[in-house]
Write an enzyme that holds these catalytic residues in place. Structure first.
Site, PDB file in Angstrom:
ATOM      1  N   TYR A   9       0.860  -1.180   0.000  1.00  9.07           N
ATOM      2  CA  TYR A   9       0.000   0.000   0.000  1.00  9.07           C
ATOM      3  C   TYR A   9       0.895   1.227   0.000  1.00  9.07           C
ATOM      4  O   TYR A   9       2.077   1.127  -0.318  1.00  9.07           O
ATOM      5  CB  TYR A   9      -0.895  -0.119   1.253  1.00  9.07           C
ATOM      6  CG  TYR A   9      -2.094   0.765   1.296  1.00  9.07           C
ATOM      7  CD1 TYR A   9      -3.047   0.735   0.287  1.00  9.07           C
ATOM      8  CD2 TYR A   9      -2.288   1.642   2.360  1.00  9.07           C
ATOM      9  CE1 TYR A   9      -4.165   1.560   0.340  1.00  9.07           C
ATOM     10  CE2 TYR A   9      -3.400   2.463   2.427  1.00  9.07           C
ATOM     11  CZ  TYR A   9      -4.332   2.421   1.409  1.00  9.07           C
ATOM     12  OH  TYR A   9      -5.426   3.241   1.469  1.00  9.07           O
TER      13      TYR A   9
ATOM     14  N   ARG B 211      -5.980  10.202 -11.198  1.00  4.08           N
ATOM     15  CA  ARG B 211      -5.353  10.891 -10.053  1.00  4.08           C
ATOM     16  C   ARG B 211      -4.911   9.828  -9.062  1.00  4.08           C
ATOM     17  O   ARG B 211      -5.547   9.597  -8.034  1.00  4.08           O
ATOM     18  CB  ARG B 211      -6.363  11.872  -9.426  1.00  4.08           C
ATOM     19  CG  ARG B 211      -5.755  12.906  -8.530  1.00  4.08           C
ATOM     20  CD  ARG B 211      -6.381  12.861  -7.144  1.00  4.08           C
ATOM     21  NE  ARG B 211      -5.983  11.673  -6.405  1.00  4.08           N
ATOM     22  CZ  ARG B 211      -6.602  11.179  -5.345  1.00  4.08           C
ATOM     23  NH1 ARG B 211      -7.683  11.734  -4.886  1.00  4.08           N
ATOM     24  NH2 ARG B 211      -6.168  10.089  -4.729  1.00  4.08           N
TER      25      ARG B 211
ATOM     26  N   LYS C  84      -5.838  -1.996  -2.764  1.00  2.96           N
ATOM     27  CA  LYS C  84      -6.988  -1.733  -1.889  1.00  2.96           C
ATOM     28  C   LYS C  84      -7.734  -3.040  -1.598  1.00  2.96           C
ATOM     29  O   LYS C  84      -8.173  -3.282  -0.483  1.00  2.96           O
ATOM     30  CB  LYS C  84      -7.949  -0.743  -2.552  1.00  2.96           C
ATOM     31  CG  LYS C  84      -7.372   0.659  -2.722  1.00  2.96           C
ATOM     32  CD  LYS C  84      -7.697   1.583  -1.568  1.00  2.96           C
ATOM     33  CE  LYS C  84      -6.985   2.918  -1.725  1.00  2.96           C
ATOM     34  NZ  LYS C  84      -7.103   3.802  -0.579  1.00  2.96           N
TER      35      LYS C  84
ATOM     36  N   GLU D   9     -12.140   4.900  -6.843  1.00  2.00           N
ATOM     37  CA  GLU D   9     -10.827   5.187  -6.267  1.00  2.00           C
ATOM     38  C   GLU D   9      -9.973   5.996  -7.235  1.00  2.00           C
ATOM     39  O   GLU D   9      -9.812   5.621  -8.407  1.00  2.00           O
ATOM     40  CB  GLU D   9     -10.121   3.858  -5.945  1.00  2.00           C
ATOM     41  CG  GLU D   9      -8.900   3.992  -5.082  1.00  2.00           C
ATOM     42  CD  GLU D   9      -9.202   4.418  -3.650  1.00  2.00           C
ATOM     43  OE1 GLU D   9     -10.057   3.798  -3.001  1.00  2.00           O
ATOM     44  OE2 GLU D   9      -8.565   5.387  -3.189  1.00  2.00           O
ATOM     45  N   ASP D  10      -9.434   7.075  -6.761  1.00  2.00           N
ATOM     46  CA  ASP D  10      -8.432   7.857  -7.483  1.00  2.00           C
ATOM     47  C   ASP D  10      -8.879   8.314  -8.875  1.00  2.00           C
ATOM     48  O   ASP D  10      -8.110   8.288  -9.838  1.00  2.00           O
ATOM     49  CB  ASP D  10      -7.096   7.089  -7.521  1.00  2.00           C
ATOM     50  CG  ASP D  10      -6.458   7.015  -6.134  1.00  2.00           C
ATOM     51  OD1 ASP D  10      -7.125   7.419  -5.153  1.00  2.00           O
ATOM     52  OD2 ASP D  10      -5.315   6.563  -6.006  1.00  2.00           O
TER      53      ASP D  10
ATOM     54  N   ASP E  89     -13.883   6.429  -2.065  1.00  2.00           N
ATOM     55  CA  ASP E  89     -12.951   6.304  -0.956  1.00  2.00           C
ATOM     56  C   ASP E  89     -12.221   7.618  -0.664  1.00  2.00           C
ATOM     57  O   ASP E  89     -11.971   7.959   0.488  1.00  2.00           O
ATOM     58  CB  ASP E  89     -11.944   5.209  -1.335  1.00  2.00           C
ATOM     59  CG  ASP E  89     -11.074   4.783  -0.193  1.00  2.00           C
ATOM     60  OD1 ASP E  89     -11.558   4.776   0.950  1.00  2.00           O
ATOM     61  OD2 ASP E  89      -9.905   4.439  -0.449  1.00  2.00           O
ATOM     62  N   ASP E  90     -11.886   8.340  -1.713  1.00  2.00           N
ATOM     63  CA  ASP E  90     -11.099   9.567  -1.534  1.00  2.00           C
ATOM     64  C   ASP E  90     -11.938  10.693  -0.959  1.00  2.00           C
ATOM     65  O   ASP E  90     -11.426  11.548  -0.250  1.00  2.00           O
ATOM     66  CB  ASP E  90     -10.483   9.983  -2.872  1.00  2.00           C
ATOM     67  CG  ASP E  90      -9.646   8.858  -3.441  1.00  2.00           C
ATOM     68  OD1 ASP E  90      -8.652   8.500  -2.808  1.00  2.00           O
ATOM     69  OD2 ASP E  90     -10.025   8.295  -4.490  1.00  2.00           O
TER      70      ASP E  90
ATOM     71  N   ASN F  11      -0.662  11.650  -0.248  1.00  2.00           N
ATOM     72  CA  ASN F  11       0.117  10.424  -0.461  1.00  2.00           C
ATOM     73  C   ASN F  11       0.784  10.436  -1.824  1.00  2.00           C
ATOM     74  O   ASN F  11       0.296  11.103  -2.731  1.00  2.00           O
ATOM     75  CB  ASN F  11      -0.827   9.211  -0.392  1.00  2.00           C
ATOM     76  CG  ASN F  11      -1.461   9.068   0.973  1.00  2.00           C
ATOM     77  OD1 ASN F  11      -0.783   9.142   1.980  1.00  2.00           O
ATOM     78  ND2 ASN F  11      -2.770   8.877   0.996  1.00  2.00           N
TER      79      ASN F  11
ATOM     80  N   ASN G  59      -5.246   7.282   7.372  1.00  2.00           N
ATOM     81  CA  ASN G  59      -5.444   6.778   6.007  1.00  2.00           C
ATOM     82  C   ASN G  59      -6.790   6.067   5.908  1.00  2.00           C
ATOM     83  O   ASN G  59      -7.199   5.371   6.849  1.00  2.00           O
ATOM     84  CB  ASN G  59      -4.308   5.814   5.649  1.00  2.00           C
ATOM     85  CG  ASN G  59      -4.330   5.429   4.187  1.00  2.00           C
ATOM     86  OD1 ASN G  59      -5.228   4.728   3.741  1.00  2.00           O
ATOM     87  ND2 ASN G  59      -3.351   5.899   3.445  1.00  2.00           N
TER      88      ASN G  59
HETATM   89  O1  LIG Z   1      -4.367   5.128  -1.102  1.00  2.00           O
HETATM   90  C1  LIG Z   1      -4.130   5.791  -0.075  1.00  2.00           C
HETATM   91  O2  LIG Z   1      -3.144   5.636   0.640  1.00  2.00           O
HETATM   92  C2  LIG Z   1      -5.132   6.830   0.354  1.00  2.00           C
HETATM   93  C3  LIG Z   1      -5.887   7.296  -0.809  1.00  2.00           C
HETATM   94  O3  LIG Z   1      -6.958   6.815  -1.111  1.00  2.00           O
HETATM   95  C4  LIG Z   1      -5.256   8.282  -1.691  1.00  2.00           C
HETATM   96  O4  LIG Z   1      -4.262   8.900  -1.324  1.00  2.00           O
HETATM   97  O5  LIG Z   1      -5.767   8.429  -2.805  1.00  2.00           O
HETATM   98 MG   LIG Z   2      -7.321   6.999  -3.171  1.00  2.00          MG
END
Ligand SMILES: O=C([O-])CC(=O)C(=O)O
Ligand SMILES: [Mg+2]
Length: 588
Positions: free
Chosen positions: A136, A189, A207, A279-280, A302-303, A444, A488
């Site tokens: 991670y 992203r 994840k 995610e992202d 999640d973000d 991060n 986190n």
């Molecule tokens: O993945 C991680 O550590 C936390 C998160 O969702 C990000 O930074 O996009």
């Molecule tokens: Mg993320």
């Protein structure tokens, strides 16, 4: 999303079976298929011999017993020694520790996951604090950057624009059918590293490893997906090892239609209760996707929401140390994207519930700074919609230090994706204004953190409560050891997901996120507080996840959104009983 097909119902878009039934109960269309329809010829058979050893779900390596070796035609295919899972685990940890380069550890762990799944999860669960930074953040970020070069075996499903019009078919190529959780990215992203296109796959894979290790979701129920609509990353477009489509990103209607086809295909294939974690994604898509699909699918981002829930938990816990309530604080964010506005909104909601004040009022305790300075009402017209609720009355302020001096926040939160932006001047100003400043540097991976743990403690002379998105080692300052917390979202999403799945939830609501925050905050012990921690250690994470899951499930039942009926009496026990254990099974 303007003229995008927001109003098109899913069944119209993706049901290409011209009126035939099937849908969620016959997802592969086998029972109802007519002769002119194509079906996927999945077969299942009992593995033995060489193929048993090559199947990561059942392989046990040297831990196959003599009896199993005899019964499954393995004799001679393995050296004579029989090792226990514990010895295998010790050996692997010993080997992993020989690697000094984090990416080598990452690759060794991915190899193990592809070779012997149970051993991989046993290792991860038993050594979570040591291995989390490998599978991670921060190492997964580097892995994504170099994904093309280190790519060996595909670990998830790739859905590219080439598959437009037949996403449902692509989903059916995935060998597992009982999918409960999908983590999906479009790679635009990735952490704070920007557009990594198709190479963002490392994030859904990582994840979902945590869904299993920390939240106890069965590995076979997890599906990592990367949607490839191109990339605007020039370096990748010119990289001969790049694994994705070499074209610029699709946007606007083309993008929206493709994502709509995907979301419809997911629901058609897996039904109402499959959890989709966004995610992202980049800001400009993340908010729209979440609001568009949260009324028709079981989705969360999640973000935006996972991070919000974790940060709120830390803030709730911190009040016990500070002897204050959330409403006593003034919050300042650097970064007004998904994490920043998501956290801000959940804090405002929580204060509103605690004090009875309307949310429009409680938002006024929260200020955000973006790349153009403090978000204030005179900027309102030019702001993206997700920033507008934060445009309070104030004269313009150009930068963060100006905002710290003008607003005098008690809590400073970094969600900018840009490293080293909490300068010495900023952190010292926080320390001048506050006896115990609360500073969270959430971006991060580590390289993008707004400041390091050492800087936070040094510049506040050890007075700060500090948390970060990526892990930092304990810091020695003035003869004392300080333990930074890791704020986190991985504290929350595995337990949240487990709670949603075990209750058969069909929608996610903010109240469930609040329930998750409260459950996490309640897990912080007096001993943790004494060490300056506002999060419990990861070593107990499975117990923590079970408690979060139980609270989320309780809220889901209360809201009438649970379909797994009747409600189990003891939800913590039920959560524990649902959790996957990686201990080897005995084969007949
Ligand atoms: O993945 C991680 O550590 C936390 C998160 O969702 C990000 O930074 O996009
Ligand atoms: Mg993320």
């Amino acid at each position: 999303m303007g003229s995008t097909p927001a109003e098109v119902p899913c069944d119209v878009v993706s049901d290409n079976r011209s009126g035939l039934g099937g849908g969620i109960s016959d997802v592969y269309g086998e029972d109802l298929a007519t002769l002119d329809q194509l079906v996927t010829p999945w077969v299942s058979s009992v593995a033995s011999g060489y193929s048993l050893m090559r199947d990561p779900r059942y392989n046990k390596g040297l831990a196959f017993t003599d009896k199993e070796r005899d019964a499954h035609y393995l004799t001679g295919l393995l050296p004579p020694v029989v090792l226990s899972q514990e010895v295998q685990e010790r050996k692997l940890m010993h080997n992993l520790r020989q690697y000094t380069v984090p990416l080598q550890r990452y690759m060794a762990l991915m190899d193990l996951q592809e070779r012997n799944e149970r051993l991989f999860y046993k290792l991860l669960i038993d050594n979570v604090e040591e291995l989390l930074p490998v599978v991670y953040t921060p190492t997964v970020g580097e892995a994504c950057q170099k994904y093309g070069s280190i790519f060996r075996k595909p670990q998830g499903l790739y859905i590219s624009l080439k598959e437009k019009g037949r996403i449902l078919e692509v989903l059916k190529n995935w060998p597992q059918r009982g999918i409960q959780v999908i983590v999906v990215t479009d790679g635009e992203r990735i952490l704070g590293l920007g557009d990594l296109g198709c190479q963002g796959m490392g994030i859904p894979v990582g994840k979902l490893s945590l869904y299993t290790a920390l939240g106890g979701i069965r590995p076979s129920a997890c599906l990592p997906i990367t949607i490839d609509v191109g990339t605007n990353n020039e370096k990748l477009l010119n990289d001969e090892f790049y694994i994705g489509l070499k074209q610029r990103r699709a946007t606007g209607q083309e993008y929206a239609e493709f994502l709509h086809e995907f979301m419809c295909a997911v629901k058609q294939n897996y039904g109402e209760k499959v959890l989709v974690q966004f995610e992202d994604f980049a800001n400009h898509n993340a908010f729209d996707l979440l609001s568009k699909y949260s009324t028709s699918h079981l989705v969360f981002n999640d973000d935006i929401q996972g991070t919000a829930s974790v940060v709120l938990a830390g803030l709730i816990a911190a009040q016990k140390v500070l002897g204050k309530s959330l409403a006593d604080h003034t919050f300042l964010f650097l970064g007004a994207g998904e994490a920043g506005t998501g956290i801000a909104e959940l804090i405002a909601l929580k204060i509103s519930k605690e004090t009875g004040a309307p949310i429009d009022e409680t938002r006024k305790k929260i200020w955000l700074v973006d790349s153009k300075g403090l978000i204030v009402s005179s900027r309102k017209e030019s702001l993206q919609h997700f920033k507008q609720p934060w445009a309070h009355e104030h004269e313009p302020v150009k930068n963060l230090i100006g905002a710290v001096n003008a607003i005098k926040p008690t809590v400073l939160i970094g969600t900018s994706g840009v490293g080293q932006t909490f300068t010495q001047e900023v952190v010292e100003a926080m320390a001048t204004n506050n006896e115990t400043p609360l500073i969270l540097a959430l971006s991060n991976p580590t390289s993008q953190a707004e400041c390091t743990a050492e800087q936070a403690y040094t510049w506040t002379k050890g007075r700060a409560i500090f948390g970060s998105g990526s892990p930092f080692d304990p810091v020695e300052y003035d003869g004392k050891t300080y333990f930074p917390g890791q704020a986190n979202n991985c504290y929350i999403f595995p337990g949240l997901g487990l709670g949603l799945i075990m209750s058969g939830a069909i929608r996610v609501r903010d109240d469930m996120l609040l329930a998750a925050s409260e459950a996490l905050a309640a897990q912080v012990t007096e001993e943790n507080f004494a060490n300056g921690l506002i999060y419990p250690p990861f070593s107990n994470i499975r117990e923590i996840s079970a408690n979060i899951a139980a609270s989320v499930a309780a809220k889901t039942y209360e809201l009438g959104l649970a379909s797994n009926l009747p409600r189990p009496k003891d939800l913590v026990k039920f959560a524990e009983s649902c959790m996957y254990s990686p201990v080897y099974r005995n084969y007949r």
